[in-house]
Design an enzyme around this catalytic site. Structure first.
Site, short mmCIF file in Angstrom:
data_model
loop_
_atom_site.label_atom_id
_atom_site.label_comp_id
_atom_site.label_asym_id
_atom_site.label_seq_id
_atom_site.Cartn_x
_atom_site.Cartn_y
_atom_site.Cartn_z
N LYS A 13 7.64 9.80 8.55
CA LYS A 13 6.40 10.57 8.76
C LYS A 13 5.18 9.73 8.44
CE LYS A 13 7.57 13.67 5.60
NZ LYS A 13 8.85 13.08 5.15
N ARG A 86 5.44 22.57 2.79
CA ARG A 86 6.83 22.20 2.49
C ARG A 86 7.67 23.42 2.15
NH1 ARG A 86 6.09 16.46 1.08
NH2 ARG A 86 8.16 15.70 0.65
N ARG A 125 12.92 0.79 1.04
CA ARG A 125 11.45 0.89 1.10
C ARG A 125 10.80 0.15 -0.07
NH1 ARG A 125 8.77 6.60 1.90
NH2 ARG A 125 10.06 7.15 0.10
N ARG A 158 9.44 2.81 -5.03
CA ARG A 158 8.94 4.11 -5.50
C ARG A 158 9.91 4.69 -6.51
NH1 ARG A 158 6.84 7.95 -0.67
NH2 ARG A 158 8.07 9.50 -1.78
N ARG A 169 15.93 15.18 -3.71
CA ARG A 169 14.87 15.42 -2.71
C ARG A 169 15.47 15.94 -1.41
NH1 ARG A 169 12.28 9.75 -2.45
NH2 ARG A 169 10.97 10.62 -0.82
P1 AP5 Z 1 8.20 6.42 5.58
O1 AP5 Z 1 7.29 6.40 6.76
O2 AP5 Z 1 7.65 6.03 4.25
O3 AP5 Z 1 8.93 7.86 5.51
P2 AP5 Z 1 8.39 9.29 5.08
O4 AP5 Z 1 8.99 10.29 6.00
O5 AP5 Z 1 6.89 9.28 4.97
O6 AP5 Z 1 9.11 9.40 3.67
P3 AP5 Z 1 8.62 9.93 2.24
O7 AP5 Z 1 9.74 9.57 1.32
O8 AP5 Z 1 7.26 9.45 1.90
O9 AP5 Z 1 8.61 11.46 2.50
P4 AP5 Z 1 8.68 12.57 1.43
O10 AP5 Z 1 8.31 13.76 2.24
O11 AP5 Z 1 9.95 12.67 0.69
O12 AP5 Z 1 7.69 12.07 0.30
P5 AP5 Z 1 6.17 12.40 -0.02
O13 AP5 Z 1 5.52 11.13 -0.37
O14 AP5 Z 1 5.57 13.26 1.03
O15 AP5 Z 1 9.47 5.52 5.94
C1 AP5 Z 1 10.50 5.30 4.99
C2 AP5 Z 1 10.96 3.82 5.07
O16 AP5 Z 1 11.55 3.59 6.36
C3 AP5 Z 1 9.84 2.79 4.94
O17 AP5 Z 1 10.32 1.68 4.25
C4 AP5 Z 1 9.48 2.41 6.39
O18 AP5 Z 1 8.98 1.10 6.49
C5 AP5 Z 1 10.84 2.56 7.06
N1 AP5 Z 1 10.74 3.03 8.46
C6 AP5 Z 1 9.91 3.98 8.95
N2 AP5 Z 1 10.13 4.18 10.27
C7 AP5 Z 1 11.16 3.33 10.60
C8 AP5 Z 1 11.87 3.07 11.82
N3 AP5 Z 1 11.58 3.72 12.96
N4 AP5 Z 1 12.87 2.17 11.79
C9 AP5 Z 1 13.20 1.50 10.65
N5 AP5 Z 1 12.55 1.69 9.47
C10 AP5 Z 1 11.55 2.61 9.45
O19 AP5 Z 1 6.34 13.30 -1.32
C11 AP5 Z 1 6.79 12.78 -2.54
C12 AP5 Z 1 6.87 13.89 -3.58
O20 AP5 Z 1 5.58 14.50 -3.78
C13 AP5 Z 1 7.77 15.08 -3.21
O21 AP5 Z 1 9.12 14.84 -3.53
C14 AP5 Z 1 7.17 16.19 -4.08
O22 AP5 Z 1 7.55 16.06 -5.41
C15 AP5 Z 1 5.67 15.90 -4.00
N6 AP5 Z 1 5.05 16.61 -2.87
C16 AP5 Z 1 4.52 16.03 -1.74
N7 AP5 Z 1 4.04 16.99 -0.91
C17 AP5 Z 1 4.26 18.18 -1.53
C18 AP5 Z 1 4.01 19.53 -1.17
N8 AP5 Z 1 3.46 19.84 0.01
N9 AP5 Z 1 4.39 20.50 -2.05
C19 AP5 Z 1 4.96 20.20 -3.24
N10 AP5 Z 1 5.24 18.93 -3.63
C20 AP5 Z 1 4.89 17.93 -2.78
#
Ligand code: AP5
Length: 212
Positions: A13, A86, A125, A158, A169
């Site tokens: 994402k 979420r 990552r 991370r 997660r």
């Molecule tokens: P990346 O693009 O970083 O993936 P992502 O989907 O953004 O993954 P996240 O882990 O950031 O999502 P998340 O929803 O768990 O975490 P968030 O930060 O929102 O890609 C991942 C890896 O793959 C990278 O190394 C990239 O280079 C590689 N890659 C990407 N595309 C590729 C491809 N096509 N081919 C090969 N490699 C590829 O949230 C973290 C925490 O915050 C949550 O757990 C929660 O505690 C809190 N939080 C966040 N939002 C909320 C909310 N709305 N409500 C409550 N708590 C929240």
């Protein structure tokens, strides 16, 4: 255009949102990034959020709802909400905020990827703690090895990408976020985008889904 990105941890994402920001000038509101920023600053929001994020749990709704509303008020033009809502409570809250500010949602993009690929993406990552750039040791390594290409800071893993926290997660995603698929499908907003392949291939599918 007003868009929500939904998908499991590691689906890509953030990578795709970053492209729309760089190539189309869209505003990205990514709750995970905003919460990590607050944690790095050590402000009251960051201190509260840390305990949840490190366990792989969702941060309480009220904290993220307030954060998003503040950003949405100020935004002009196209935006992506990455990682918000979420759960159904957050989606209901978002409806109210978007109605109030006359910024209705146009599309909800749901990225799909098998779990074994998600785990490979998360375990490889690397993040720049200074500028937030995201790398992957296999698919997108930094040309400077363990340093960021933009600012030369030492890259980190991370804290919530540890295998135990990733499992939690994924479980939280299945229990709390997956119901949003039905929720947005029922409203005629959901479009599925396969997230396999290179970032370029996924981006091409995304643009097609957005009608761009
Ligand atoms: P990346 O693009 O970083 O993936 P992502 O989907 O953004 O993954 P996240 O882990 O950031 O999502 P998340 O929803 O768990 O975490 P968030 O930060 O929102 O890609 C991942 C890896 O793959 C990278 O190394 C990239 O280079 C590689 N890659 C990407 N595309 C590729 C491809 N096509 N081919 C090969 N490699 C590829 O949230 C973290 C925490 O915050 C949550 O757990 C929660 O505690 C809190 N939080 C966040 N939002 C909320 C909310 N709305 N409500 C409550 N708590 C929240």
């Amino acid at each position: 255009m007003h868009v929500v990105f939904i998908g499991a941890p590691g689906v890509g994402k953030g990578t795709q949102a970053q492209r729309l920001r760089e190539q189309r000038g869209w505003t990205v509101i990514a709750t995970g990034d905003l919460l990590r920023e607050a944690m790095a600053l050590g402000n009251p929001l960051g201190v509260q959020a840390k305990q949840y994020i490190e366990r792989g749990e969702l941060v309480p709704d009220q904290l993220v709802n307030d954060l998003v509303e503040e950003r949405l008020q100020a935004v002009e033009g196209s935006f992506i909400l990455d990682g918000y809502p979420r759960n159904v409570m957050q989606a209901e809250q978002l409806n109210g905020v978007l109605q109030k500010h006359r910024k209705p949602l146009d599309k909800v993009i749901k990225f799909d990827l098998p779990e074994e690929v998600l785990i490979r993406r998360l375990s490889g990552r690397r993040l720049c703690p200074q500028c937030g750039a995201v790398y992957h040791i296999e698919s997108n390594p930094s040309r400077l090895g363990e340093q960021c290409e933009n600012c030369e800071a030492a890259l980190v893993t991370r804290q919530d990408d540890s295998p135990e926290t990733v499992q939690r997660r994924l479980q939280v995603y299945a229990e709390q976020t997956r119901p949003l698929i039905e929720y947005y499908e029922a409203r005629g907003l959901l479009i599925r985008v396969p997230a396999e392949g290179t970032p370029d291939e996924v981006y091409a599918r995304l643009l097609q889904a957005l009608g761009k």
